[in-house]
Design a protein around this motif. Sequence first.
Motif, PDB file in Angstrom:
ATOM      1  N   ALA A  60       0.756  -1.137   0.146  1.00 44.73           N
ATOM      2  CA  ALA A  60       0.021  -0.134  -0.092  1.00 44.73           C
ATOM      3  C   ALA A  60       0.744   1.292   0.024  1.00 44.73           C
ATOM      4  N   TRP A  61       0.755   2.063  -0.854  1.00 45.01           N
ATOM      5  CA  TRP A  61       1.235   3.403  -0.872  1.00 45.01           C
ATOM      6  C   TRP A  61       0.854   4.388   0.395  1.00 45.01           C
ATOM      7  N   HIS A  62       2.023   4.836   0.869  1.00 45.06           N
ATOM      8  CA  HIS A  62       1.707   5.749   2.161  1.00 45.06           C
ATOM      9  C   HIS A  62       2.877   6.850   2.231  1.00 45.06           C
ATOM     10  N   SER A  63       2.835   7.655   3.140  1.00 50.36           N
ATOM     11  CA  SER A  63       3.710   8.736   3.500  1.00 50.36           C
ATOM     12  C   SER A  63       3.696   8.780   4.839  1.00 50.36           C
ATOM     13  N   HIS A  64       4.922   9.467   5.405  1.00 49.43           N
ATOM     14  CA  HIS A  64       4.833   9.579   6.909  1.00 49.43           C
ATOM     15  C   HIS A  64       5.165  11.428   7.074  1.00 49.43           C
ATOM     16  N   ASP A  65       4.496  11.845   8.337  1.00 52.91           N
ATOM     17  CA  ASP A  65       4.778  13.189   8.473  1.00 52.91           C
ATOM     18  C   ASP A  65       5.992  13.231   9.730  1.00 52.91           C
ATOM     19  N   LEU A  66       7.008  13.275   9.139  1.00 59.21           N
ATOM     20  CA  LEU A  66       8.142  13.498   9.924  1.00 59.21           C
ATOM     21  C   LEU A  66       9.449  14.092   9.565  1.00 59.21           C
TER      22      LEU A  66
END
Length: 132
Positions: A60-66
Motif C-alpha cells: 500500500a502506498w503511504h507517506s509519513h509526517d516526520l
Amino acid sequence: MTRLWKNQAFTIAHADNGQFEGAGLRPFFEYRDLGISKATAGAYGAHVIRAVPGMESPAAWHSHDLDFQMVYVTRGWVVFEYENSGEQVLREGSCVLQPPGIRHREVRHSDDLELIEITSPAEFDTKDEAAP
C-alpha cells in the motif's frame, strides 16, 4: 534523577535482552525498541525491525509526517518503491534516507529481513496515499 546531556539521557540496548513485539506500524513486521525515544523525550526513535516469516506486505502506498527517516538493512532484502525513483532493492548493507512526505510502499521482502530504522520524531503520523 536521570542526567541529561543536551536533552538526551545515556542508554544502551543489548540484543540478548531485547524483545520483539508485533505491535507496530505494519503487522507483517516485528519491532524491537532500542530505547532512543525514551532517552530523547520522543525527539528521535530507533527500532530493529524484522519480517514475520510467511507474511507479505499489501504494498500500500503511504507517506509519513516526520522530519527524518533512515533505514539500514542488516539481513535479507526488501523492495521499496518510491515516487520519482521507482523500485529499489535494498539488501544487507543498503541504506536509504526517505525524505519527509515521500510517497512509498514496501513491495516485498525476504523472510529473514532485518533492518534498523531511525526517525525524528519517534512518533509520527502515517497517511494512506494514491499511487504517484
